[in-house]
Design a protein around this motif. Structure first.
Motif, PDB file in Angstrom:
ATOM      1  N   LEU A  20     -16.113  61.178 -53.887  1.00 58.44           N
ATOM      2  CA  LEU A  20     -17.122  62.079 -54.425  1.00 58.44           C
ATOM      3  C   LEU A  20     -17.647  63.015 -53.343  1.00 58.44           C
ATOM      4  N   GLN A  21     -17.787  62.500 -52.133  1.00 56.85           N
ATOM      5  CA  GLN A  21     -18.301  63.307 -51.043  1.00 56.85           C
ATOM      6  C   GLN A  21     -17.323  64.424 -50.686  1.00 56.85           C
ATOM      7  N   GLU A  22     -16.031  64.134 -50.753  1.00 55.24           N
ATOM      8  CA  GLU A  22     -15.007  65.101 -50.360  1.00 55.24           C
ATOM      9  C   GLU A  22     -14.512  65.949 -51.524  1.00 55.24           C
ATOM     10  N   LEU A  23     -15.115  65.788 -52.685  1.00 58.23           N
ATOM     11  CA  LEU A  23     -14.672  66.511 -53.871  1.00 58.23           C
ATOM     12  C   LEU A  23     -14.768  68.025 -53.661  1.00 58.23           C
ATOM     13  N   ASP A  24     -13.685  68.729 -53.921  1.00 57.80           N
ATOM     14  CA  ASP A  24     -13.685  70.190 -53.915  1.00 57.80           C
ATOM     15  C   ASP A  24     -14.030  70.634 -55.334  1.00 57.80           C
ATOM     16  N   ARG A  25     -15.273  71.030 -55.536  1.00 62.87           N
ATOM     17  CA  ARG A  25     -15.749  71.253 -56.893  1.00 62.87           C
ATOM     18  C   ARG A  25     -14.918  72.278 -57.665  1.00 62.87           C
ATOM     19  N   GLU A  26     -14.677  73.425 -57.078  1.00 61.01           N
ATOM     20  CA  GLU A  26     -13.943  74.468 -57.790  1.00 61.01           C
ATOM     21  C   GLU A  26     -12.524  74.024 -58.109  1.00 61.01           C
ATOM     22  N   ARG A  27     -11.848  73.495 -57.105  1.00 66.74           N
ATOM     23  CA  ARG A  27     -10.441  73.114 -57.282  1.00 66.74           C
ATOM     24  C   ARG A  27     -10.301  71.918 -58.217  1.00 66.74           C
TER      25      ARG A  27
END
Length: 311
Positions: free
Chosen positions: A102-109
């Motif tokens: 969750l911390q490393e989630l790339d929101r747009e991608r």
């Protein structure tokens, strides 16, 4: 035995997507490894809508809705929403792994990838149901986007141990400036079309369909559709006899050959699949996305130039 955790992205849309409520397993080809589990649940006012079976409709034919007088100032009609959860089928064995994801989630991608998975289900449902009015979705249409994790049966029911509502980053300042510049353009064009002062071209609708197919990872569909869109655009834009579009039309003529070759590859792959061959056997003949993207971009630019001139 350690608890297995599954990470997910969840979106809610203010309409019924089309596929029936349930769990859908997406595989990588026939007999391939599971790629995603997609859970679809219809909600009404935040409460799950029971299925037709649960309502007892199988006891007889469903009743027709009763007609009644409408009040002079009717309240908004109640609407159904759809909650769709895209789950990674590979479990994690520790909550620390889930938190790191969750911390490393790339929101747009990653949200775009989840939307693509949802659209794959919607697209295949449209074909299976032979319903042309079922449509794909986009991330900005979602009422809310969540990311989180939970235990297997929990996330399969659209629930979680921990989740966060995501705020997608706004577009760049340059993009917002362009949006302001063009903000009235669709309304101006719509008024012209409705008032008979403009004309909607056949190639415009074909171009939109090709864009949707290409963005949603369907290059075969995009290639075949783009070939017809270019043919229509050359005929329609060229037939208008406008000098300001002459160079653009000439460019589109040059692009027809490469796109026709991509469409031929797509049809060859389709024929291979119809003969019972695996699609992988025709992988070398897959349409070139760069060729399609370039041609489609130039066609879209020509149509924008036509619209900017007030047509």
């Amino acid at each position: 035995m350690p608890v297995q955790l599954f990470v997910f992205l969840q979106l809610e849309f203010p309409w019924a997507l089309g596929p029936a409520d349930g769990r859908y397993l997406l595989r990588d080809g026939a007999g391939g490894e599971p790629q995603h589990v997609v859970v679809v649940e219809t909600l009404a006012g935040g409460v799950a809508v029971p299925s037709a079976d649960a309502r007892g409709w199988l006891r007889g034919a469903p009743r027709r809705p009763r007609e009644r007088d409408a009040p002079p100032e009717p309240p908004p009609a109640a609407v159904r929403t759809t909650r769709v959860t895209v789950i990674d089928p590979v479990p994690l064995s520790a909550e620390g792994q889930a938190r790191a994801w969750l911390q490393e989630l790339d929101r747009e991608r990653d949200v775009a990838a989840a939307v693509a998975v949802v659209n794959r289900v919607v697209h295949l449902h449209r074909i299976a149901a032979a319903d042309p009015y079922v449509r794909e979705v986009s991330a900005p249409q979602a009422l809310v986007v969540r990311a989180g994790w939970g235990e297997g049966e929990q996330v399969a029911s659209g629930l979680w141990l921990h989740a966060r509502e995501l705020a997608l980053r706004p577009r760049s300042r340059r993009g917002r400036k362009r949006d302001r510049t063009w903000a009235l353009r669709p309304q101006e064009r719509l008024a012209a079309l409705l008032g008979g002062r403009g004309q909607a071209l056949l190639c415009e609708e074909l171009t939109l369909r090709a864009r949707l197919d290409l963005d949603q990872g369907r290059p075969d569909h995009a290639a075949v559709g783009l070939e017809r869109a270019l043919a229509a655009a050359v005929a329609e834009l060229g037939g208008e006899g406008r000098q300001d579009l002459a160079l653009r039309v000439a460019e589109l003529v040059q692009l027809r050959g490469p796109v026709a070759e991509q469409a031929r590859m797509a049809l060859t792959r389709a024929a291979a699949g119809a003969d019972g061959a695996r699609a992988d056997d025709a992988e070398a003949g897959e349409p070139d996305r760069e060729v399609l993207e370039h041609a489609l971009g130039r066609l879209e630019a020509a149509l924008r130039a036509r619209t900017a001139a007030g047509v």
